[in-house]
Design an enzyme around this catalytic site. Structure first.
Site, PDB file in Angstrom:
ATOM      1  N   ARG A 152       3.760 -24.614 -19.468  1.00 44.97           N
ATOM      2  CA  ARG A 152       3.494 -25.931 -20.033  1.00 44.97           C
ATOM      3  C   ARG A 152       2.107 -25.919 -20.672  1.00 44.97           C
ATOM      4  NH1 ARG A 152       5.585 -27.165 -14.755  1.00 44.97           N
ATOM      5  NH2 ARG A 152       7.595 -28.281 -14.841  1.00 44.97           N
ATOM      6  N   LYS A 176       3.455 -29.127 -12.206  1.00 44.66           N
ATOM      7  CA  LYS A 176       3.586 -30.542 -11.869  1.00 44.66           C
ATOM      8  C   LYS A 176       3.633 -30.716 -10.354  1.00 44.66           C
ATOM      9  CE  LYS A 176       5.802 -32.326 -16.046  1.00 44.66           C
ATOM     10  NZ  LYS A 176       6.983 -33.038 -16.593  1.00 44.66           N
ATOM     11  N   HIS A 246       5.616 -27.182 -26.550  1.00 45.49           N
ATOM     12  CA  HIS A 246       6.893 -27.260 -25.854  1.00 45.49           C
ATOM     13  C   HIS A 246       7.995 -26.498 -26.585  1.00 45.49           C
ATOM     14  CE1 HIS A 246       6.845 -29.254 -22.064  1.00 45.49           C
ATOM     15  NE2 HIS A 246       8.102 -29.634 -22.159  1.00 45.49           N
ATOM     16  N   ARG A 249       7.923 -23.182 -25.011  1.00 46.97           N
ATOM     17  CA  ARG A 249       8.500 -23.245 -23.664  1.00 46.97           C
ATOM     18  C   ARG A 249      10.027 -23.376 -23.734  1.00 46.97           C
ATOM     19  NH1 ARG A 249       7.588 -24.627 -18.162  1.00 46.97           N
ATOM     20  NH2 ARG A 249       8.813 -26.409 -17.406  1.00 46.97           N
ATOM     21  N   HIS A 272      10.878 -26.108 -12.455  1.00 48.03           N
ATOM     22  CA  HIS A 272      11.630 -27.358 -12.346  1.00 48.03           C
ATOM     23  C   HIS A 272      11.987 -27.621 -10.888  1.00 48.03           C
ATOM     24  CE1 HIS A 272      13.158 -27.128 -16.775  1.00 48.03           C
ATOM     25  NE2 HIS A 272      11.961 -27.667 -16.683  1.00 48.03           N
ATOM     26  N   TYR A 281      19.461 -26.505 -20.852  1.00 40.80           N
ATOM     27  CA  TYR A 281      19.464 -25.276 -21.646  1.00 40.80           C
ATOM     28  C   TYR A 281      20.836 -24.599 -21.645  1.00 40.80           C
ATOM     29  CZ  TYR A 281      14.491 -26.019 -21.620  1.00 40.80           C
ATOM     30  OH  TYR A 281      13.254 -26.581 -21.777  1.00 40.80           O
TER      31      TYR A 281
END
Length: 319
Positions: A152, A176, A246, A249, A272, A281
């Site tokens: 990220r 995150k 992004h 990514r 994630h 995806y």
């Protein structure tokens, strides 16, 4: 707060302070809450509503309609509503509101947008450069690392020098939710990083600077600078679409899934928490697989008879 009436901004400032000090939210999260609620406060001021307690569920529905007219999608509106609900929970606790007007309001549904990706040839065109200028050497190392490891923007900007293990070909990043993960770094990225590390000592302002990537002033490179440098890099390299962090990514995730088919591994690499986030995806990958299937599988095509009586093949999509 700028342009927000004082009688509205006071409670809003107290709420943001509450998020920062009591809830220990990150500065970026607090910034998002403040920005979204400031937008609501400005809308209230336009309607000459001077107290948060005056806001009704009918007003919230009108505000949602306004956001939709302004071009916000369902997900963005849902984020705004979440911020409003959270804010009113605080106001109720402080005795500054009688109810939560956003409690039963839902955002309009929007179609699921697939992330845009670049194909392998496009990525190669952008990254197959041989820069001499130290800033360009740094930029190429950043972009190679982002595509190599699926980082990220905040992760690459926040990376420290000590997080990179060149001998092991790994980098440790903080994602995150302050979750740390260790990621492999590909050979192309390692070579670009090696060239950057040779230039870095001449650019750092002090020996105590910990950032892996630094600016001309010798301090940690900002996220905004990385974004603008990547866009500039794309133009200089003749990229066919606008480059942004992004995109690298998304392209990493799509290319990894296309090659490996291992959704769980891609989930771990991306950091994630929920595999449902990674599953977007699979839709991109299926589009590619469907084309290959149509072109390759002998039973994917049915035979028809043309005007001459000869058999002809028709694609699966024509059935």
């Amino acid at each position: 707060m700028r342009d927000v009436p004082a009688n509205l901004s006071a409670a809003l400032s107290d709420f943001v302070r509450h998020l920062r000090s009591e809830k220990r939210h990150s500065p970026r999260t607090c910034e998002h809450y403040q920005r979204d609620l400031q937008r609501l406060a400005l809308w209230l001021a336009e309607r000459e509503l001077r107290d948060w307690a005056e806001l009704s569920s009918h007003d919230i529905r009108r505000y949602v309609a306004r956001l939709s007219r302004d071009g916000l999608g369902g997900r963005s509106i849902a984020r705004h509503l979440s911020a409003i609900r959270r804010f009113y929970q605080y106001l109720l606790r402080e005795g500054l509101a009688r109810d939560n007007p956003a409690l039963d309001i839902r955002a309009p549904r929007s179609g699921r947008r697939l992330p845009r990706v670049a194909d392998v040839d496009q990525i190669s065109q952008v990254l197959d450069a041989h820069p001499d200028d130290p800033l360009d050497v740094r930029d190429l190392a950043i972009f190679e690392l982002m595509y190599s490891s699926g980082l990220r923007l905040a992760e690459v900007a926040g990376a420290d020098l000590t997080a990179l293990d060149m001998s092991a070909g790994e980098i440790r990043v903080l994602g995150k939710g302050s979750k740390e993960r260790v990621l492999p770094v590909g050979s192309k990225a390692l070579a670009a990083l090696k060239r950057w590390l040779a230039c870095r000592p001449a650019m750092v302002s002090t020996a105590t600077e910990t950032a892996l990537f630094v600016s001309q002033r010798g301090t940690r490179l900002s996220r905004r600078s990385i974004q603008s440098r990547l866009a500039r890099w794309g133009i200089l390299q003749g990229a066919s679409q606008r480059l942004h962090p992004h995109l690298l990514r998304h392209s990493f995730a799509s290319h990894m899934l296309e090659s490996s088919g291992d959704l769980r591994a891609v989930q771990e690499l991306l950091g994630h928490a929920d595999i449902a986030t990674t599953q977007v995806y699979t839709h991109l990958d299926f589009q590619h697989l469907a084309r290959v299937y149509d072109q390759s599988h002998p039973r994917a095509r049915r035979r028809t008879t043309d005007r001459t009586g000869c058999e002809a093949e028709e694609g699966r999509s024509g059935q």
